[in-house]
Design an enzyme around this catalytic site. Structure first.
Site, PDB file in Angstrom:
ATOM      1  CB  CYS A  10      -1.094   2.919   3.748  1.00 41.42           C
ATOM      2  SG  CYS A  10      -2.373   2.052   2.889  1.00 41.42           S
ATOM      3  CG  ASP A  11       2.875   1.569   4.410  1.00 41.60           C
ATOM      4  OD1 ASP A  11       2.178   2.002   5.347  1.00 41.60           O
ATOM      5  OD2 ASP A  11       2.947   0.375   4.110  1.00 41.60           O
ATOM      6  CB  CYS A  40      -0.940   0.004   1.208  1.00 41.31           C
ATOM      7  SG  CYS A  40      -2.093   1.397   1.165  1.00 41.31           S
TER       8      CYS A  40
END
Ligand code: NDP
Length: 317
Positions: free
Chosen positions: A138-139, A135
């Site tokens: 997200c990261d 992801c």
């Protein structure tokens, strides 16, 4: 006593949500089983490009709730349940969820989507969530000013490399092939991006690190030589695996495990449709998934309109 629906849809991605919207608008008593999280693969996409109505793109995590609200306004019901079994029963379907809830459906639409594939190299599982990620959106903020790698050469790898390049000091795309397979718009963008570097013939053999990712051992497919490189993150985008394990032996799957249908999204079994990335022949776009979801709902509606039982009603057009 199980609850009865005209149409039960398994999947809370854009295919399932659009099927739910369309089915409810057709006046069918409709339930969408979304699993724990709404949005499917789009959930982690920062910018869904090319979706009609959104000329500047839209985050997947915004698009899916909009469609869910639209479906709910049309009368669709939602449950955060995961489909684990479908069994034909008296010309209809019994749908069982992981929590043990049972539903009766006159028609079922499978839109269970797919999961990102793992590389299967040493270190990957051990360091998952510690620098190994599926992801980027997200990261990526955690990778600010660091050097990271994206594995793969398709649309996902290119799109997520661009997301990461907003934060990382350098993004190295490691592709085992000799050219990117991504669509031109992404290919051009990554090729021209000053912080993205493309490495071809690059085969990841191992992900290195103790408590977190420190690097990778990469073999040059042309020379056969391996070398270690320092990296803070490894983002793996090497394709999808359809979520069809629960169907094994029940209906026809293609060699990659996707559900076979005709052009109207109908499987070989009366009252059972499939749509989106779980379906054999899916063309690989969010907009295609939405269209397939709508088509599946229309096919289910026509079937129910013809009495909703047996193969004659299923194949009447
Ligand atoms: P793809 O299957 O398209 O590409 C997978 C990539 O990973 C290929 O470059 C492949 O290389 C490589 N690969 C596969 N297995 C391995 C392995 N074991 N080790 C190393 N590399 C490997 O997957 P995507 O996730 O990119 O895309 C899936 C679908 O979703 C496609 O239809 C795509 O068009 C669509 N999509 C569309 C987007 C959009 O329109 N915005 C965005 C993202 C995805 P090789 O070629 O050598 O097999």
């Amino acid at each position: 006593m199980s609850t009865q629906f005209d149409v039960v849809i398994a999947g809370g991605g854009i295919a399932g949500l659009t099927a739910g919207l369309t089915s409810a608008r057709l006046g069918r008593k409709t339930l969408v089983l979304t699993g724990d999280i709404l949005g499917g693969q789009l959930l982690s996409i920062n910018k869904v490009d090319g979706f009609p109505g959104f000329p500047d793109g839209i985050p997947g995590y915004d698009l899916c709730p909009i469609v869910q609200e639209q479906a709910m306004s049309a009368g669709a019901e939602f449950a955060m349940e995961e489909l684990v079994e479908i069994v034909p029963r008296d010309g209809a379907w019994r749908v069982a969820s992981r929590t043990g809830e049972d539903y009766d459906a006159r028609a079922v639409i499978l839109a269970t989507g797919s999961s990102l594939r793992a590389l299967g190299v040493p270190g990957e599982e051990r360091l998952r969530g510690k620098g190994v990620s599926h992801c980027a959106s997200c990261d990526a903020p955690l990778m600010r000013d660091r050097v990271v790698a994206v594995i793969g050469g398709g649309d996902s790898a290119a799109q997520e490399a661009l997301t990461l390049a907003e934060f990382a000091s350098r993004v190295i795309v490691l592709h085992r092939g000799t050219a990117l397979g991504a669509q031109a718009i992404y290919r051009d963008a990554v090729t021209q991006h000053p912080r993205i570097e493309l490495r071809f013939n690059a085969v990841v053999e191992e992900i290195l690190g103790d408590g977190s990712v420190m690097g990778a051992r990469v073999r040059d497919g042309a020379t056969g030589k391996s070398a270690d490189m320092d990296l803070a993150g490894m983002f793996v985008y090497i394709g999808f695996r359809p979520n069809t394990e629960f169907l094994a032996g029940r209906i026809a799957l293609d060699p990659s495990g996707q559900v076979r249908t005709d052009a109207a999204m109908r499987t070989e079994m009366a009252g059972l449709c499939a749509a989106g990335s779980v379906r054999s022949g899916w063309l690989g776009r969010a907009v295609a998934s939405a269209g397939e979801g709508a088509s599946a709902a229309l096919s289910a509606d026509r079937y129910l309109g013809r009495g909703g039982s047996g193969s004659d009603a299923w194949r009447a057009d």
